[in-house]
Design a protein around this motif. Structure first.
Motif, PDB file in Angstrom:
ATOM      1  N   LEU A 132      -3.805  12.317  -1.985  1.00 27.77           N
ATOM      2  CA  LEU A 132      -4.340  11.207  -1.192  1.00 27.77           C
ATOM      3  C   LEU A 132      -5.005  11.741   0.068  1.00 27.77           C
ATOM      4  O   LEU A 132      -4.558  12.730   0.656  1.00 27.77           O
ATOM      5  CB  LEU A 132      -3.227  10.237  -0.805  1.00 27.77           C
ATOM      6  N   ALA A 133      -6.086  11.084   0.452  1.00 25.67           N
ATOM      7  CA  ALA A 133      -6.758  11.376   1.718  1.00 25.67           C
ATOM      8  C   ALA A 133      -7.016  10.056   2.437  1.00 25.67           C
ATOM      9  O   ALA A 133      -7.124   9.000   1.797  1.00 25.67           O
ATOM     10  CB  ALA A 133      -8.071  12.111   1.472  1.00 25.67           C
ATOM     11  N   ILE A 134      -7.102  10.103   3.738  1.00 20.74           N
ATOM     12  CA  ILE A 134      -7.377   8.906   4.530  1.00 20.74           C
ATOM     13  C   ILE A 134      -8.725   9.100   5.208  1.00 20.74           C
ATOM     14  O   ILE A 134      -8.936  10.071   5.935  1.00 20.74           O
ATOM     15  CB  ILE A 134      -6.284   8.654   5.580  1.00 20.74           C
ATOM     16  N   ASP A 135      -9.633   8.167   4.969  1.00 27.44           N
ATOM     17  CA  ASP A 135     -10.989   8.263   5.507  1.00 27.44           C
ATOM     18  C   ASP A 135     -11.032   7.786   6.948  1.00 27.44           C
ATOM     19  O   ASP A 135     -10.301   6.864   7.338  1.00 27.44           O
ATOM     20  CB  ASP A 135     -11.944   7.421   4.644  1.00 27.44           C
ATOM     21  N   ASP A 136     -11.902   8.404   7.735  1.00 29.18           N
ATOM     22  CA  ASP A 136     -12.146   7.984   9.125  1.00 29.18           C
ATOM     23  C   ASP A 136     -10.831   7.780   9.874  1.00 29.18           C
ATOM     24  O   ASP A 136     -10.615   6.767  10.545  1.00 29.18           O
ATOM     25  CB  ASP A 136     -12.969   6.688   9.115  1.00 29.18           C
ATOM     26  N   PHE A 137      -9.960   8.761   9.770  1.00 22.89           N
ATOM     27  CA  PHE A 137      -8.592   8.637  10.285  1.00 22.89           C
ATOM     28  C   PHE A 137      -8.558   8.578  11.808  1.00 22.89           C
ATOM     29  O   PHE A 137      -9.214   9.366  12.495  1.00 22.89           O
ATOM     30  CB  PHE A 137      -7.746   9.816   9.805  1.00 22.89           C
ATOM     31  N   LEU A 149       2.333  10.920   3.377  1.00 23.35           N
ATOM     32  CA  LEU A 149       1.912  10.799   1.981  1.00 23.35           C
ATOM     33  C   LEU A 149       0.570  11.465   1.716  1.00 23.35           C
ATOM     34  O   LEU A 149       0.196  11.679   0.554  1.00 23.35           O
ATOM     35  CB  LEU A 149       1.825   9.322   1.585  1.00 23.35           C
ATOM     36  N   ALA A 150      -0.168  11.771   2.756  1.00 22.35           N
ATOM     37  CA  ALA A 150      -1.537  12.262   2.614  1.00 22.35           C
ATOM     38  C   ALA A 150      -1.579  13.783   2.510  1.00 22.35           C
ATOM     39  O   ALA A 150      -0.780  14.488   3.125  1.00 22.35           O
ATOM     40  CB  ALA A 150      -2.385  11.796   3.791  1.00 22.35           C
ATOM     41  N   THR A 151      -2.526  14.256   1.713  1.00 24.01           N
ATOM     42  CA  THR A 151      -2.816  15.693   1.648  1.00 24.01           C
ATOM     43  C   THR A 151      -3.930  16.049   2.621  1.00 24.01           C
ATOM     44  O   THR A 151      -3.994  17.175   3.111  1.00 24.01           O
ATOM     45  CB  THR A 151      -3.233  16.095   0.225  1.00 24.01           C
ATOM     46  N   TYR A 152      -4.805  15.071   2.901  1.00 27.16           N
ATOM     47  CA  TYR A 152      -5.930  15.302   3.793  1.00 27.16           C
ATOM     48  C   TYR A 152      -6.113  14.112   4.731  1.00 27.16           C
ATOM     49  O   TYR A 152      -5.934  12.953   4.326  1.00 27.16           O
ATOM     50  CB  TYR A 152      -7.239  15.494   3.001  1.00 27.16           C
ATOM     51  N   LEU A 153      -6.498  14.389   5.956  1.00 25.51           N
ATOM     52  CA  LEU A 153      -6.931  13.372   6.910  1.00 25.51           C
ATOM     53  C   LEU A 153      -8.385  13.687   7.250  1.00 25.51           C
ATOM     54  O   LEU A 153      -8.701  14.784   7.718  1.00 25.51           O
ATOM     55  CB  LEU A 153      -6.083  13.402   8.183  1.00 25.51           C
ATOM     56  N   LYS A 154      -9.263  12.735   6.997  1.00 26.06           N
ATOM     57  CA  LYS A 154     -10.683  12.955   7.273  1.00 26.06           C
ATOM     58  C   LYS A 154     -11.031  12.282   8.596  1.00 26.06           C
ATOM     59  O   LYS A 154     -10.867  11.064   8.758  1.00 26.06           O
ATOM     60  CB  LYS A 154     -11.522  12.385   6.128  1.00 26.06           C
ATOM     61  N   VAL A 155     -11.520  13.078   9.537  1.00 29.86           N
ATOM     62  CA  VAL A 155     -11.755  12.607  10.902  1.00 29.86           C
ATOM     63  C   VAL A 155     -13.247  12.668  11.207  1.00 29.86           C
ATOM     64  O   VAL A 155     -13.899  13.687  10.945  1.00 29.86           O
ATOM     65  CB  VAL A 155     -10.973  13.487  11.910  1.00 29.86           C
ATOM     66  N   ASN A 156     -13.786  11.596  11.750  1.00 30.52           N
ATOM     67  CA  ASN A 156     -15.178  11.595  12.204  1.00 30.52           C
ATOM     68  C   ASN A 156     -15.238  12.387  13.504  1.00 30.52           C
ATOM     69  O   ASN A 156     -15.020  11.855  14.589  1.00 30.52           O
ATOM     70  CB  ASN A 156     -15.671  10.159  12.407  1.00 30.52           C
ATOM     71  N   PHE A 157     -15.526  13.658  13.392  1.00 34.53           N
ATOM     72  CA  PHE A 157     -15.392  14.570  14.533  1.00 34.53           C
ATOM     73  C   PHE A 157     -16.236  14.157  15.738  1.00 34.53           C
ATOM     74  O   PHE A 157     -15.721  14.091  16.860  1.00 34.53           O
ATOM     75  CB  PHE A 157     -15.750  16.000  14.085  1.00 34.53           C
ATOM     76  N   ILE A 185       0.835  -1.207   0.000  1.00 31.56           N
ATOM     77  CA  ILE A 185       0.000   0.000   0.000  1.00 31.56           C
ATOM     78  C   ILE A 185       0.865   1.251   0.000  1.00 31.56           C
ATOM     79  O   ILE A 185       0.588   2.220  -0.734  1.00 31.56           O
ATOM     80  CB  ILE A 185      -0.962  -0.005   1.197  1.00 31.56           C
ATOM     81  N   LEU A 186       1.913   1.251   0.775  1.00 32.19           N
ATOM     82  CA  LEU A 186       2.784   2.425   0.799  1.00 32.19           C
ATOM     83  C   LEU A 186       3.422   2.667  -0.564  1.00 32.19           C
ATOM     84  O   LEU A 186       3.503   3.809  -1.034  1.00 32.19           O
ATOM     85  CB  LEU A 186       3.863   2.250   1.871  1.00 32.19           C
ATOM     86  N   ASN A 187       3.842   1.599  -1.229  1.00 33.95           N
ATOM     87  CA  ASN A 187       4.420   1.747  -2.570  1.00 33.95           C
ATOM     88  C   ASN A 187       3.374   2.246  -3.566  1.00 33.95           C
ATOM     89  O   ASN A 187       3.670   3.086  -4.443  1.00 33.95           O
ATOM     90  CB  ASN A 187       4.999   0.415  -3.044  1.00 33.95           C
ATOM     91  N   ALA A 188       2.136   1.728  -3.446  1.00 36.78           N
ATOM     92  CA  ALA A 188       1.065   2.180  -4.335  1.00 36.78           C
ATOM     93  C   ALA A 188       0.768   3.661  -4.112  1.00 36.78           C
ATOM     94  O   ALA A 188       0.586   4.430  -5.070  1.00 36.78           O
ATOM     95  CB  ALA A 188      -0.193   1.349  -4.107  1.00 36.78           C
ATOM     96  N   CYS A 189       0.736   4.073  -2.870  1.00 40.61           N
ATOM     97  CA  CYS A 189       0.464   5.486  -2.568  1.00 40.61           C
ATOM     98  C   CYS A 189       1.575   6.383  -3.124  1.00 40.61           C
ATOM     99  O   CYS A 189       1.300   7.459  -3.680  1.00 40.61           O
ATOM    100  CB  CYS A 189       0.334   5.687  -1.057  1.00 40.61           C
ATOM    101  N   ARG A 190       2.801   5.947  -2.993  1.00 43.52           N
ATOM    102  CA  ARG A 190       3.916   6.735  -3.549  1.00 43.52           C
ATOM    103  C   ARG A 190       3.786   6.839  -5.068  1.00 43.52           C
ATOM    104  O   ARG A 190       4.070   7.882  -5.659  1.00 43.52           O
ATOM    105  CB  ARG A 190       5.245   6.108  -3.153  1.00 43.52           C
ATOM    106  N   HIS A 191       3.378   5.735  -5.692  1.00 41.80           N
ATOM    107  CA  HIS A 191       3.186   5.725  -7.149  1.00 41.80           C
ATOM    108  C   HIS A 191       2.139   6.749  -7.571  1.00 41.80           C
ATOM    109  O   HIS A 191       2.356   7.552  -8.495  1.00 41.80           O
ATOM    110  CB  HIS A 191       2.769   4.331  -7.610  1.00 41.80           C
TER     111      HIS A 191
END
Length: 420
Positions: A128-133, A145-153, A114-120
């Motif tokens: 890239l964003a990570i859901d429900d971080f 690697l992420a531009t956004y972290l989405k947090v369930n506030f 996954i890390l290699n895919a994200c770098r690609h």
């Protein structure tokens, strides 16, 4: 690994636009739209799909090709959910790297693949964003690697949220507070240094005590109502527009724009009406009158109201009057939020038909049911949308078609309006 859409190919090839799509706005601290998270559902389950990943890829392709990415996002970024398999085998090629943000599902484990895919995908130009971080041992490796972290506030306590904000670093990703459905929560998330916000807090009125509606707003409300009388004549419409200097300028500027490529300059409202027709001109004027109430064309409230108006119009097809009234119900459905007053006050000065007034006040009639169908599509509650639509004689395909058409129509109308 490439960005070739292997899952999309396996799902059956060319897009057929047989997909429901919802767009969930992501706003900044000024309540300006930064991006839309797209949520998809196929019109009918695809029995050929070997896994949910194939179905996801097919539906993404259907929606993006069928509706158009610009229409789906109004020119903003598209945040598209992706699974582990899509990351490893290739996302649909209809997603342009400079416009798409890949939203990694919360259950994706950040192993070496996954890390290699994200770098690609980062090298390809995707954000890239990570859901429900949630901050833990394996998500730490994804943060850089992420531009956004989405947090369930609402789901996390203040201490956990503070740890996420502190853990991103000085130049780390922006943090999205999701589940922000009240203005109080929006203000709290801002105080906690969240950057972006997702939820329908902005669609609820912030009531201002002892507030008298300015005469200009009352005038614009009356103009909006007059423009949408189903039996308005060309002469009456011309008279309404030409007595408003701003509307006159915008209509003439738009009709003379490159989009219409006229051989000669249109110099009067009468000429514009003869060229494009009564309904086209009055809908332009309605949008511009609404934008003066809602903070401008780029306001998400105005964008949503325009989509609702067109969708309600298309679902009310038993008569021209019903369609026109449906358009007005959708257009005015967020007036309370725009004006900061209860809906009873927002429409008090308008000489509305009884069933239109009742629909805007929440009474269960045909117009209200159509509005509820449209708002369910808006939030991605498709099961409720389909069930309610069936009760008013609208099948799923007609519903999908109306919603997609409304997204395209509203986008085109806003594009025209922004040039005027």
């Amino acid at each position: 690994m490439t960005s070739t859409p292997s899952a999309l190919d396996a799902a059956g090839g060319a897009a057929t636009n047989q997909a429901f799509v919802a767009r969930l706005p992501i706003l900044d601290a000024n309540r300006a739209t930064l991006a839309y998270e797209l949520a998809f559902r196929p019109l009918q389950p695809d029995s050929r799909s070997a896994s949910p990943d194939f179905a996801t890829a097919r539906v993404v392709g259907d929606a993006v090709l069928g509706v158009g990415l610009d229409a789906l996002t109004n020119g903003h970024k598209a945040m598209v959910p992706v699974s582990r398999r899509l990351l490893l085998e290739g996302v649909p090629e209809v997603l342009p790297p400079d416009r798409a943000v890949l939203l990694l599902a919360a259950d994706i484990e950040a192993d070496t693949e996954i890390l290699n895919a994200c770098r690609h995908f980062k090298r390809e130009g995707f954000e890239l964003a990570i859901d429900d971080f949630v901050l833990n041992a394996w998500t730490r490796d994804l943060v850089p690697l992420a531009t956004y972290l989405k947090v369930n506030f609402p789901a996390l306590d203040r201490e956990a949220r503070a740890a996420i904000v502190a853990g991103r670093g000085a130049r780390g990703p922006k943090i999205i507070a999701a589940g922000v459905d009240r203005m109080e929560t929006f203000e709290q998330a801002g105080d906690e240094r969240f950057d972006l916000f997702q939820g329908y807090f902005f669609g609820k009125p912030v009531l201002q005590s002892a507030r008298t509606m300015p005469a200009q707003q009352v005038g614009n409300l009356r103009l909006l109502q007059a423009l949408n009388k189903p039996d308005i004549s060309v002469s009456d419409l011309e008279d309404l527009i030409k007595h408003d200097v701003t509307l006159t300028y915008r209509v003439l500027r738009t009709v003379n724009s490159a989009a219409f490529a006229q051989r000669r300059t249109i110099e009067s409202i009468r000429q514009a009406l003869m060229l494009l027709g009564r309904d086209t001109i009055r809908r332009w004027a309605s949008l511009w009158a609404l934008s003066s109430l809602g903070g401008g064309l780029e306001s998400e409230l105005v964008v949503m109201s325009t989509v609702r108006a067109r969708a309600c119009e298309l679902l009310g097809t038993s008569s021209p009057e019903e369609s026109a009234q449906g358009f007005f119900v959708g257009m005015c459905s967020l007036l309370d939020a725009m004006l900061g007053v209860p809906m009873t006050e927002a429409i008090a000065e308008l000489p509305l038909a009884t069933d239109v007034r009742e629909a805007l006040l929440g009474e269960p009639n045909a117009h209200r049911l159509r509005l509820e169908v449209v708002t369910a599509c808006e939030t991605g509650d498709w099961a409720d949308a389909i069930e309610t639509a069936a009760g008013i004689g609208v099948n799923p395909d007609a519903l999908r078609s109306a919603h997609s058409d409304a997204l395209r129509w509203a986008h085109d109308l806003h594009q025209l309006g922004s040039t005027a």
